[in-house]
Enzyme design. Structure first.
Site, PDB file in Angstrom:
ATOM      1  N   ASP A   1      -0.774   2.560   7.900  1.00  0.00           N
ATOM      2  CA  ASP A   1      -1.458   2.022   9.442  1.00  0.00           C
ATOM      3  C   ASP A   1      -1.435   2.097  10.651  1.00  0.00           C
ATOM      4  O   ASP A   1      -1.402   1.558  11.320  1.00  0.00           O
ATOM      5  CB  ASP A   1      -1.838   0.564   8.055  1.00  0.00           C
ATOM      6  CG  ASP A   1      -2.326   0.829   7.142  1.00  0.00           C
ATOM      7  OD1 ASP A   1      -3.245   1.085   7.483  1.00  0.00           O
ATOM      8  OD2 ASP A   1      -2.528  -0.277   6.422  1.00  0.00           O
TER       9      ASP A   1
ATOM     10  N   ARG B   1       0.884  -4.719  -5.474  1.00  0.00           N
ATOM     11  CA  ARG B   1       0.811  -6.197  -4.986  1.00  0.00           C
ATOM     12  C   ARG B   1       0.894  -6.933  -5.573  1.00  0.00           C
ATOM     13  O   ARG B   1       1.028  -7.329  -6.591  1.00  0.00           O
ATOM     14  CB  ARG B   1      -0.637  -6.460  -4.643  1.00  0.00           C
ATOM     15  CG  ARG B   1      -1.590  -5.420  -3.751  1.00  0.00           C
ATOM     16  CD  ARG B   1      -1.207  -5.616  -2.420  1.00  0.00           C
ATOM     17  NE  ARG B   1      -2.650  -4.560  -2.341  1.00  0.00           N
ATOM     18  CZ  ARG B   1      -2.018  -3.761  -0.911  1.00  0.00           C
ATOM     19  NH1 ARG B   1      -0.671  -4.028   0.390  1.00  0.00           N
ATOM     20  NH2 ARG B   1      -3.040  -2.677   0.199  1.00  0.00           N
TER      21      ARG B   1
ATOM     22  N   GLY C   1       0.611  -0.828   0.024  1.00  0.00           N
ATOM     23  CA  GLY C   1       0.104   0.300  -0.123  1.00  0.00           C
ATOM     24  C   GLY C   1       0.937   1.170  -0.327  1.00  0.00           C
ATOM     25  O   GLY C   1       1.962   1.138   1.261  1.00  0.00           O
TER      26      GLY C   1
ATOM     27  N   MET D   1      -8.935   4.217   7.980  1.00  0.00           N
ATOM     28  CA  MET D   1      -8.809   3.027   7.550  1.00  0.00           C
ATOM     29  C   MET D   1      -7.571   2.648   8.589  1.00  0.00           C
ATOM     30  O   MET D   1      -7.719   2.824  10.195  1.00  0.00           O
ATOM     31  CB  MET D   1      -7.793   3.376   6.477  1.00  0.00           C
ATOM     32  CG  MET D   1      -8.192   3.049   4.821  1.00  0.00           C
ATOM     33  SD  MET D   1      -7.112   3.171   3.617  1.00  0.00           S
ATOM     34  CE  MET D   1      -7.849   3.299   2.220  1.00  0.00           C
TER      35      MET D   1
ATOM     36  N   ASP E   1       4.256  -4.327   6.359  1.00  0.00           N
ATOM     37  CA  ASP E   1       4.347  -6.267   7.207  1.00  0.00           C
ATOM     38  C   ASP E   1       4.300  -6.734   5.972  1.00  0.00           C
ATOM     39  O   ASP E   1       5.133  -7.863   5.719  1.00  0.00           O
ATOM     40  CB  ASP E   1       2.746  -5.817   7.535  1.00  0.00           C
ATOM     41  CG  ASP E   1       3.390  -7.072   8.473  1.00  0.00           C
ATOM     42  OD1 ASP E   1       4.079  -7.060   9.280  1.00  0.00           O
ATOM     43  OD2 ASP E   1       2.824  -8.534   7.409  1.00  0.00           O
ATOM     44  N   GLY E   2       3.323  -6.768   4.990  1.00  0.00           N
ATOM     45  CA  GLY E   2       3.578  -7.816   4.111  1.00  0.00           C
ATOM     46  C   GLY E   2       5.109  -7.998   2.844  1.00  0.00           C
ATOM     47  O   GLY E   2       6.157  -8.516   2.401  1.00  0.00           O
ATOM     48  N   SER E   3       5.411  -5.929   2.810  1.00  0.00           N
ATOM     49  CA  SER E   3       6.715  -5.940   2.188  1.00  0.00           C
ATOM     50  C   SER E   3       8.143  -6.554   2.767  1.00  0.00           C
ATOM     51  O   SER E   3       9.352  -7.261   2.189  1.00  0.00           O
ATOM     52  CB  SER E   3       6.773  -4.289   1.991  1.00  0.00           C
ATOM     53  OG  SER E   3       5.515  -3.669   1.092  1.00  0.00           O
TER      54      SER E   3
ATOM     55  N   GLN F   1      -7.239   9.072   2.432  1.00  0.00           N
ATOM     56  CA  GLN F   1      -6.427   8.499   3.316  1.00  0.00           C
ATOM     57  C   GLN F   1      -4.977   8.873   3.011  1.00  0.00           C
ATOM     58  O   GLN F   1      -3.827   8.838   3.559  1.00  0.00           O
ATOM     59  CB  GLN F   1      -7.146   7.415   4.606  1.00  0.00           C
ATOM     60  CG  GLN F   1      -8.582   8.582   5.010  1.00  0.00           C
ATOM     61  CD  GLN F   1      -8.717   7.369   5.442  1.00  0.00           C
ATOM     62  OE1 GLN F   1      -8.648   6.735   6.662  1.00  0.00           O
ATOM     63  NE2 GLN F   1      -9.552   6.077   5.014  1.00  0.00           N
TER      64      GLN F   1
ATOM     65  N   VAL G   1      18.511   7.653  -2.381  1.00  0.00           N
ATOM     66  CA  VAL G   1      19.463   7.799  -3.212  1.00  0.00           C
ATOM     67  C   VAL G   1      20.925   8.887  -3.114  1.00  0.00           C
ATOM     68  O   VAL G   1      21.729   8.961  -3.342  1.00  0.00           O
ATOM     69  CB  VAL G   1      18.023   8.451  -4.474  1.00  0.00           C
ATOM     70  CG1 VAL G   1      19.420   9.248  -5.600  1.00  0.00           C
ATOM     71  CG2 VAL G   1      17.798   7.288  -5.434  1.00  0.00           C
TER      72      VAL G   1
ATOM     73  N   THR H   1       3.958   3.239   5.568  1.00  0.00           N
ATOM     74  CA  THR H   1       2.341   2.681   6.037  1.00  0.00           C
ATOM     75  C   THR H   1       2.098   3.876   6.706  1.00  0.00           C
ATOM     76  O   THR H   1       2.062   4.025   7.226  1.00  0.00           O
ATOM     77  CB  THR H   1       2.192   1.652   6.677  1.00  0.00           C
ATOM     78  OG1 THR H   1       1.056   1.050   6.635  1.00  0.00           O
ATOM     79  CG2 THR H   1       2.969   1.286   7.154  1.00  0.00           C
TER      80      THR H   1
ATOM     81  N   ASP I   1       1.135   0.422  11.939  1.00  0.00           N
ATOM     82  CA  ASP I   1       0.539  -1.192  12.625  1.00  0.00           C
ATOM     83  C   ASP I   1       2.344  -2.068  12.948  1.00  0.00           C
ATOM     84  O   ASP I   1       1.962  -3.096  12.795  1.00  0.00           O
ATOM     85  CB  ASP I   1       0.379  -1.852  12.107  1.00  0.00           C
ATOM     86  CG  ASP I   1       0.091  -2.166  10.261  1.00  0.00           C
ATOM     87  OD1 ASP I   1       1.129  -1.181   9.705  1.00  0.00           O
ATOM     88  OD2 ASP I   1      -0.670  -2.553   9.782  1.00  0.00           O
TER      89      ASP I   1
ATOM     90  N   ARG J   1      -6.241  -1.426   8.680  1.00  0.00           N
ATOM     91  CA  ARG J   1      -6.272  -2.204   8.809  1.00  0.00           C
ATOM     92  C   ARG J   1      -6.903  -2.972  10.308  1.00  0.00           C
ATOM     93  O   ARG J   1      -7.694  -2.675  10.600  1.00  0.00           O
ATOM     94  CB  ARG J   1      -5.026  -3.140   8.193  1.00  0.00           C
ATOM     95  CG  ARG J   1      -4.699  -2.783   6.405  1.00  0.00           C
ATOM     96  CD  ARG J   1      -3.996  -3.881   5.923  1.00  0.00           C
ATOM     97  NE  ARG J   1      -2.594  -3.441   6.597  1.00  0.00           N
ATOM     98  CZ  ARG J   1      -1.760  -4.418   5.354  1.00  0.00           C
ATOM     99  NH1 ARG J   1      -2.008  -4.792   4.439  1.00  0.00           N
ATOM    100  NH2 ARG J   1      -0.788  -4.517   5.724  1.00  0.00           N
TER     101      ARG J   1
HETATM  102  P1  ADP Z   1       2.115  -4.240   2.650  1.00  0.00           P
HETATM  103  O1  ADP Z   1       3.441  -4.169   2.521  1.00  0.00           O
HETATM  104  O2  ADP Z   1       1.257  -2.660   2.758  1.00  0.00           O
HETATM  105  O3  ADP Z   1       1.920  -4.553   3.978  1.00  0.00           O
HETATM  106  P2  ADP Z   1       1.405  -5.766   1.619  1.00  0.00           P
HETATM  107  O4  ADP Z   1       0.723  -7.357   2.142  1.00  0.00           O
HETATM  108  O5  ADP Z   1       0.536  -6.297  -0.606  1.00  0.00           O
HETATM  109  O6  ADP Z   1       1.920  -4.531   1.773  1.00  0.00           O
HETATM  110  O7  ADP Z   1       2.406  -7.005   0.878  1.00  0.00           O
HETATM  111  C1  ADP Z   1       3.316  -6.310  -0.679  1.00  0.00           C
HETATM  112  C2  ADP Z   1       3.702  -7.208  -1.576  1.00  0.00           C
HETATM  113  O8  ADP Z   1       5.144  -7.386  -0.506  1.00  0.00           O
HETATM  114  C3  ADP Z   1       3.791  -8.928  -2.003  1.00  0.00           C
HETATM  115  O9  ADP Z   1       2.006  -7.517  -2.944  1.00  0.00           O
HETATM  116  C4  ADP Z   1       4.316  -9.873  -2.262  1.00  0.00           C
HETATM  117  O10 ADP Z   1       4.774  -9.068  -3.598  1.00  0.00           O
HETATM  118  C5  ADP Z   1       4.925  -9.298  -0.745  1.00  0.00           C
HETATM  119  N1  ADP Z   1       4.847  -9.954   0.493  1.00  0.00           N
HETATM  120  C6  ADP Z   1       3.727 -10.124   1.055  1.00  0.00           C
HETATM  121  N2  ADP Z   1       4.170 -11.201   1.918  1.00  0.00           N
HETATM  122  C7  ADP Z   1       5.183 -12.035   1.356  1.00  0.00           C
HETATM  123  C8  ADP Z   1       5.999 -13.332   1.314  1.00  0.00           C
HETATM  124  N3  ADP Z   1       5.165 -13.809   3.023  1.00  0.00           N
HETATM  125  N4  ADP Z   1       7.362 -13.672   1.496  1.00  0.00           N
HETATM  126  C9  ADP Z   1       7.525 -13.402   0.046  1.00  0.00           C
HETATM  127  N5  ADP Z   1       7.053 -11.109  -0.399  1.00  0.00           N
HETATM  128  C10 ADP Z   1       5.577 -11.649   0.064  1.00  0.00           C
END
Ligand code: ADP
Length: 320
Positions: free
Chosen positions: A128, A72, A11, A170, A103-105, A252, A24, A126, A130, A172
């Site tokens: 959030d 994503r 996000g 928002m 978190d996902g990133s 937001q 950079v 983010t 979080d 999450r």
């Molecule tokens: P955020 O980083 O904002 O939490 P996402 O949860 O969509 O957003 O995660 C961003 C990207 O990170 C995902 O689209 C994916 O490419 C990568 N990602 C998420 N979870 C994993 C994982 N368990 N292992 C490897 N890459 C991941």
């Protein structure tokens, strides 16, 4: 350390541009080449990687979103997919990677840091707030200001029409945005996932406000609890109160970053590169008590995100 690449992922958040600028420019200041990876991990796999000069990140500190783009890309959870992406970095001789995201990133960054000898650092970007290991994430402050602005405007109309309003924000699964915006926006009630409260209590505060002549009531609802239409329907059904609602949604996420977010982005972007130069890897940077810190990705995931429930108490005492 000779070449550092940076990407934004997940996000988007206001301040991501300021973060990329800091990464950079710090790299170049220290005699390191800087590369931008476009469209997050997807672009890393597709080889959308470009060398950046100081001027390429000019005029972006004030811009929302991320000029690198974000994506994503769930396929990145597959180690075979990551192999191709790692090879692209190796082909360019990149020896440091900075990932800006949530978190996902971070999960993607942690996986990469274990599988490649390219040093990797995460920066919390983010709205959030979080992410563990930092008091604030980049984008949180700007989103709060957007929410406060919306609350103020809704308050005007709510007051004119003597209405109860539910405003969904928002976050999450985290209640940070709702809690801080609820206090700063002077709301009557705040509903967050971290603090269970009965609807009875929420409504009794609305009635209390009404009894002392207040012309409007504002309930701030975190999206992680339920949706605004759902809550409004419950209030209507159980208490016969005709509430209006507003879902603030993606406004937001946008907008010019606040001074606090630009400052945080500049400090954390700079610090991430300093850590890479010092040979660190597999860590996420953050700010705690106004000091820059870093934590292992593993520790970031092990900790459970919490909100400051003392603030929740403050909100209750001030909304009588
Ligand atoms: P955020 O980083 O904002 O939490 P996402 O949860 O969509 O957003 O995660 C961003 C990207 O990170 C995902 O689209 C994916 O490419 C990568 N990602 C998420 N979870 C994993 C994982 N368990 N292992 C490897 N890459 C991941």
């Amino acid at each position: 350390m000779k070449k550092i690449a940076v990407l934004t992922s997940g996000g988007d958040a206001p301040g991501m541009n300021a973060t990329v600028r800091a990464v950079v420019r710090t790299a170049i200041f220290n005699g390191i080449e800087a590369y931008g990876i476009f469209q997050g991990y997807k672009g890393m796999l597709e080889g959308k990687i470009k060398k950046l000069e100081c001027g390429d990140v000019g005029n972006i500190i004030n811009r929302g979103g991320t000029f690198l783009g974000s994506a994503r890309f769930p396929e990145f959870a597959n180690p075979d997919v990551r192999k191709g992406a790692i090879q692209n970095l190796k082909n360019l001789g990149i020896d440091g990677l900075v990932v800006v995201g949530g978190d996902g990133s971070y999960r993607g960054a942690m996986a990469l840091s274990r599988e490649m000898d390219i040093k990797t650092i995460g920066i919390p970007g983010t709205i959030d707030n979080d992410i563990c290991g930092t008091d604030f994430t980049i984008g949180f402050d700007t989103a709060l200001n957007t929410i406060i602005d919306a609350i103020d405007k809704i308050r005007d109309t709510a007051s004119s029409h003597e209405r109860v309003f539910v405003i969904e924000v928002m976050g999450r699964n985290a209640g940070d945005l709702a809690l801080v915006a609820g206090i700063a926006g002077g709301s009557e009630s705040i509903i967050i996932p971290e603090k269970k409260e009965s609807l009875e209590d929420v409504i009794s505060r609305v009635r209390q406000a009404e009894a002392r002549g207040k012309k409007h009531s504002i309930i701030i609802l975190a999206e992680g609890v339920m949706s605004a239409p759902e809550l409004s329907e419950m209030i209507k059904k159980d208490y016969g109160i005709n509430v209006k609602y507003a879902i603030l949604g993606h406004i937001q996420r946008g907008g010019t970053p606040s001074a606090m977010d630009r400052l945080l982005a500049s400090r954390l972007g700079n610090y991430a590169v300093q850590l890479l130069i010092a040979g660190e890897s597999g860590r996420a940077v953050g700010i705690q008590n106004n000091r820059l810190v870093s934590s292992r990705f593993e520790d970031v995931f092990e900790d459970e995100h919490t909100v400051d429930l003392d603030m929740y108490e403050v909100s209750k005492q001030l909304s009588i």
